[in-house]
Write a protein that holds these residues in place. Structure first.
Motif, PDB file in Angstrom:
ATOM      1  N   SER A 235       3.592   8.154   6.800  1.00  0.00           N
ATOM      2  CA  SER A 235       2.426   8.273   7.692  1.00  0.00           C
ATOM      3  C   SER A 235       2.033   6.907   8.247  1.00  0.00           C
TER       4      SER A 235
ATOM      5  N   ILE B 209       2.821  10.924  11.941  1.00  0.00           N
ATOM      6  CA  ILE B 209       1.729  11.420  11.097  1.00  0.00           C
ATOM      7  C   ILE B 209       2.258  11.774   9.711  1.00  0.00           C
ATOM      8  N   ARG B 210       3.423  12.504   9.627  1.00  0.00           N
ATOM      9  CA  ARG B 210       3.982  12.928   8.347  1.00  0.00           C
ATOM     10  C   ARG B 210       5.440  13.378   8.554  1.00  0.00           C
TER      11      ARG B 210
ATOM     12  N   GLU C 115       6.655   8.844   1.735  1.00  0.00           N
ATOM     13  CA  GLU C 115       5.491   8.767   2.612  1.00  0.00           C
ATOM     14  C   GLU C 115       5.801   7.874   3.812  1.00  0.00           C
TER      15      GLU C 115
END
Length: 638
Positions: free
Chosen positions: A513, A548-549, A511
């Protein structure tokens, strides 16, 4: 001689050339086998080093030294060495094959030999040994087991496994090698050997041939070694009154405890042996004309293994007085005479048999041909090769599964390669049917280690696993692939020993983000992934410029270990213009504002009769630019 069927060497093909047939004898360092040289179509003796010695560099060097030592000797009384090689972990020598028996076999059968028989054997041994000594080679392990008596009358020395180049003081090391019964005193006490040490062993063998037993005995090797170091070898006539005095003196001279009191080498002892024989023939001419001929019996022999003992301390003992005959024996003579009548008769008899046998098996009705190896050839080439051997190839073929040979290619023959058959025999080709189809076990969903074991147990070959980030449970197999990346879940059977590649999940992509691009790339690098900025999107929560990702590269469904992922970067909140809905009925204005992404603040009674309420104002004003999702206040006409 019978051979245990459990011997893994029996039937083995060394270096694609030597087909091992049966075991001949086993010694301390090696085992000797009868084999066929398929290239030259002749029988040979293969000497194979024992497996437990293969890792011992000293034994390997000694084994190779045997080949080198024997190769330097071109003499009719020395066994020829043809080749030396290594097949995998198997070190071997290829030697001349002499069907017959050893001197040990003859002694076991007859115990005591006649003077004439002992002379003939001793003359051959000394002739071969003299050639070795002239080449600077000391045998160092002479004993009856290493004297071969061939069926055709030849007598040869074998086993130069302990041979070394002769120097003034050839050392054996801290331990002594050789068979205890034939070790010279200097080998026992000082661990040194030269040509005179070989002479001592010859003297002990001569004593044993004439007396019927070895001169020194003991329950332990150490006891026998002490006797060699401290005692004088007795005269063989004490046990066999038929032994001439000259042979007693020859034994005494050869086995003197001090090396300087022995013949300097085999050539000197051979010359004096011939002097003795000539004198004996002159004294008893009828004996020279009527030699006893003994046909050796082919008996199974358990050869004495070479032993290792530590040097012993020599005890003091008076030096033996050899007498006037010993001085006479030291004279060097170059006179030679023909070999004894018994050996000549044996040679002539066996030569006649050999001629007839050679015709019968070479060109006559008993002729055989060894089937060539044609595995790996196509049918046409294999047929041609076998037909050249005067064999008939059956039109009908058979098949056998083979995981490596292409389908339709020859994998073997029936009868098999290397087997001797009659000229004109029928041979059937065995063609490959490819790998045997096998059921595929359930692999998907298993832990990687369990899946690898299941594939191996099912007779498949596993390759390096592939690892992917797919969001599944880490360490679990998500796919099993065969050759050409075929999905094994889509087929029912798969070939024996064919490759299986497991695809194993590494879990989800980390992750990232909200991170900056640099931080996101560093985080991905920790798991071997490369992050590349790929696209931008408006985002209400992630600041502009941050990530964002991370996702699979566009067009890919999964991310392989070590692969690249796309980073989606935030553009921040999207700016939009407020629609102009002033003067519009609420029933029309409301959908326009909502579809533009705005939140609405208005009098809820307008929803009860939207057609009756008209928009009079918006805040922010119509046509002004605001963040997408901003709350718009709506006012109606009163």
């Amino acid at each position: 001689m019978s051979t245990p069927s459990s011997d893994p060497m029996i039937g083995r093909l060394l270096d694609g050339r030597y087909q091992v047939r049966s075991r001949i004898a086993r010694g301390g360092m090696a085992t000797v086998y009868l084999a066929t040289d398929l290239r030259l179509e002749r029988r040979v003796a293969i000497k194979v080093m024992h497996g437990h010695l293969a890792d011992d560099e000293q034994y390997k060097i000694r084994f190779i030294q045997e080949a080198r030592s024997a190769a330097r000797l071109a003499h009719p009384n020395v066994v020829n060495v043809y080749d030396q090689g290594q097949d995998g972990e198997t070190a071997y020598l290829v030697m001349e094959y002499l069907p017959g028996i050893t001197l040990r076999d003859l002694l076991n059968d007859h115990h005591i030999l006649t003077t004439e028989q002992a002379f003939d054997i001793l003359e051959a041994v000394l002739s071969g040994l003299a050639a070795a000594h002239r080449s600077g080679i000391v045998h160092r392990d002479l004993k009856p087991e290493n004297v071969l008596l061939a069926d055709d009358g030849r007598i040869k020395i074998s086993d130069f496994g302990l041979a070394r180049a002769a120097t003034a003081n050839t050392a054996t090391g801290t331990a002594l090698m050789g068979t205890i019964a034939y070790l010279s005193p200097e080998l026992v006490t000082r661990g040194t050997a030269d040509a005179r040490s070989d002479i001592y062993a010859v003297g002990i063998m001569l004593y044993e041939m004439l007396a019927g037993e070895q001169p020194f005995k003991g329950e332990q090797p150490f006891q026998v070694a002490q006797q060699h170091a401290n005692d004088t070898v007795p005269a063989p006539s004490l046990l066999n009154p038929n032994v001439p005095a000259a042979f007693d003196e020859l034994v005494a001279w050869a086995t003197a405890r001090e090396p300087d009191d022995r013949p300097s080498d085999a050539a000197e002892m051979l010359a004096e042996l011939l002097v003795i024989q000539r004198e004996l023939d002159r004294d008893a001419p009828e004996a020279a004309m009527n030699r006893t001929m003994v046909l050796p019996m082919a008996v199974e022999s358990a050869t004495d293994a070479t032993q290792v003992i530590e040097p012993v301390v020599r005890l003091s003992a008076p030096t033996a007085t050899l007498g006037p005959e010993a001085d006479k024996l030291k004279r060097v003579s170059d006179r030679r005479r023909a070999r004894g009548g018994w050996l000549v008769g044996l040679v002539l008899l066996l030569a006649a048999v050999a001629v007839g046998t050679g015709w019968y098996f070479g060109a006559g009705p008993g002729a055989k041909v060894t089937i060539a190896t044609v595995a790996g050839l196509d049918v046409a080439a294999a047929t041609a090769a076998l037909q050249e051997q005067d064999l008939i190839v059956d039109d009908a073929t058979t098949e056998a599964y083979d995981p490596t040979v292409p389908i339709g290619t020859v994998v073997g023959t029936n009868p098999p390669a290397g087997e001797a058959v009659d000229h004109g025999a029928v041979v059937t080709l065995i063609l490959s049917a490819g790998p045997e189809p096998l059921p595929i076990p359930e692999l998907v969903g298993l832990a990687e280690a369990d899946a690898l074991q299941a594939a191996t147990d099912s007779r498949f070959t596993t390759t390096d696993s592939r690892y992917i980030f797919d969001g599944s449970t880490p360490g679990i197999v998500v796919q099993a692939l065969g050759a050409g990346d075929v999905d094994l879940t889509t087929i029912e059977t798969y070939g024996d020993q064919q490759p299986v590649t497991l695809v194993v999940s590494l879990g989800s992509i980390p992750e990232v983000s909200g991170m900056t691009v640099d931080d996101a790339q560093a985080t991905l690098a920790q798991v071997g992934l490369t992050g590349q900025p790929a696209a931008e999107e408006y985002n209400d929560t992630v600041p502009a410029g941050n990530v964002i990702r991370a996702q699979a590269v566009q067009g890919e469904s999964v991310v392989p270990q070590g692969g690249t992922v796309d980073l989606i970067i935030s553009r921040g909140v999207e700016q939009v213009a407020v629609p102009n809905v002033v003067g519009k009925a609420w029933s029309e204005a409301k959908p326009i504002l909502e579809s533009a992404g705005f939140r609405l603040d208005y009098n809820i009674f307008a929803d009860m009769a939207p057609g009756l309420f008209t928009v009079s104002k918006t805040n922010p004003d119509a046509e002004s630019t605001v963040d997408k999702g901003t709350t718009i206040k709506v006012r109606f006409d009163s």
